[in-house]
Design a protein around this motif. Structure first.
Motif, PDB file in Angstrom:
ATOM      1  N   UNK A  45       0.818  -1.229   0.000  1.00 45.89           N
ATOM      2  CA  UNK A  45       0.000   0.000   0.000  1.00 45.89           C
ATOM      3  C   UNK A  45       0.846   1.270   0.000  1.00 45.89           C
ATOM      4  N   UNK A  46       1.884   1.242  -0.767  1.00 43.47           N
ATOM      5  CA  UNK A  46       2.730   2.427  -0.921  1.00 43.47           C
ATOM      6  C   UNK A  46       2.789   2.809  -2.395  1.00 43.47           C
ATOM      7  N   UNK A  47       2.950   4.095  -2.632  1.00 41.18           N
ATOM      8  CA  UNK A  47       3.187   4.546  -3.999  1.00 41.18           C
ATOM      9  C   UNK A  47       4.610   4.101  -4.344  1.00 41.18           C
ATOM     10  N   UNK A  48       4.756   3.200  -5.310  1.00 41.16           N
ATOM     11  CA  UNK A  48       6.096   2.672  -5.598  1.00 41.16           C
ATOM     12  C   UNK A  48       7.014   3.712  -6.225  1.00 41.16           C
ATOM     13  N   UNK A  49       8.305   3.526  -6.004  1.00 43.18           N
ATOM     14  CA  UNK A  49       9.334   4.339  -6.642  1.00 43.18           C
ATOM     15  C   UNK A  49      10.256   3.387  -7.378  1.00 43.18           C
ATOM     16  N   UNK A  50      10.336   3.403  -8.677  1.00 42.26           N
ATOM     17  CA  UNK A  50       9.598   4.291  -9.566  1.00 42.26           C
ATOM     18  C   UNK A  50       8.115   3.914  -9.598  1.00 42.26           C
ATOM     19  N   UNK A  51       7.309   4.842 -10.047  1.00 46.37           N
ATOM     20  CA  UNK A  51       5.864   4.667 -10.044  1.00 46.37           C
ATOM     21  C   UNK A  51       5.434   3.472 -10.884  1.00 46.37           C
ATOM     22  N   UNK A  52       6.079   3.258 -12.016  1.00 46.51           N
ATOM     23  CA  UNK A  52       5.681   2.204 -12.954  1.00 46.51           C
ATOM     24  C   UNK A  52       6.812   1.195 -13.149  1.00 46.51           C
ATOM     25  N   UNK A  53       6.426  -0.017 -13.468  1.00 46.39           N
ATOM     26  CA  UNK A  53       7.377  -1.054 -13.854  1.00 46.39           C
ATOM     27  C   UNK A  53       6.682  -2.005 -14.829  1.00 46.39           C
ATOM     28  N   UNK A  54       7.450  -2.830 -15.496  1.00 48.28           N
ATOM     29  CA  UNK A  54       6.888  -3.775 -16.455  1.00 48.28           C
ATOM     30  C   UNK A  54       6.549  -5.065 -15.722  1.00 48.28           C
ATOM     31  N   UNK A  55       5.299  -5.521 -15.907  1.00 43.94           N
ATOM     32  CA  UNK A  55       4.829  -6.769 -15.311  1.00 43.94           C
ATOM     33  C   UNK A  55       4.020  -7.502 -16.374  1.00 43.94           C
ATOM     34  N   UNK A  56       4.439  -8.722 -16.694  1.00 42.24           N
ATOM     35  CA  UNK A  56       3.777  -9.519 -17.730  1.00 42.24           C
ATOM     36  C   UNK A  56       3.640  -8.761 -19.054  1.00 42.24           C
ATOM     37  N   UNK A  57       4.637  -7.997 -19.387  1.00 40.64           N
ATOM     38  CA  UNK A  57       4.649  -7.289 -20.658  1.00 40.64           C
ATOM     39  C   UNK A  57       3.906  -5.969 -20.691  1.00 40.64           C
TER      40      UNK A  57
END
Length: 152
Positions: A45-57
């Motif tokens: 439940x945290x805003x990830x850093x970096x905000x985005x990442x690649x998951x399943x393409x």
């Protein structure tokens, strides 16, 4: 007079059909505990850093790891999700509305054959519209289930 009768009858039939569809597809919002546990499994439940990442393409963003297709489909259920996918995923409230909108589209009794459960919702969140049927989403569900047990 004949045209008026046909128009009125048509309108009444449309209302009856719409009403019956609404009864059969009641929207079962994701419960607060289920939503929180999905969030915990996704990102603690945290805003990830970096905000985005690649998951399943796919690029996935935010605390719920929402991809653009998921966000677009959630918007189709009338949820107010802003105009930009990435901006929505930065905000917890918008991200939660996106999950609710996605479930309003896919976690419905007429698709599932029963009233939606947290298990159905978690597995759909993880595996897409048919995730509730996929064995590959069971391990994800078990993580959410453990969180639910801990919370109760």
């Amino acid at each position: 007079m004949n045209q008026a009768y046909i128009i009125i009858t048509t309108v009444i039939l449309m209302l009856v059909i719409t009403k019956s569809q609404a009864v059969n597809d009641t929207i079962s919002d994701v419960s607060p505990n289920c939503l929180k546990c999905i969030c915990r499994v996704e990102s603690n439940c945290r805003i990830p850093r970096p905000l985005c990442h690649v998951y399943r393409g796919y690029d996935t963003c935010g605390p719920y790891n929402i991809n653009k297709k998921y966000w677009t489909e959630a918007r189709s259920r009338g949820r107010q999700l802003g105009t930009d996918w990435i901006t929505c995923t930065i905000e917890m409230g918008c991200s939660e509305r996106a999950v609710q909108g996605y479930m309003a589209r896919y976690a419905i009794a007429s698709r599932l054959g029963h009233e939606p459960t947290c298990e159905d919702q978690a597995r759909i969140h993880n595996g897409g519209p048919y995730g509730f049927r996929m064995s590959s989403t069971l391990s994800y569900w078990h993580k959410v289930e453990m969180c639910l047990k801990y919370r109760n």
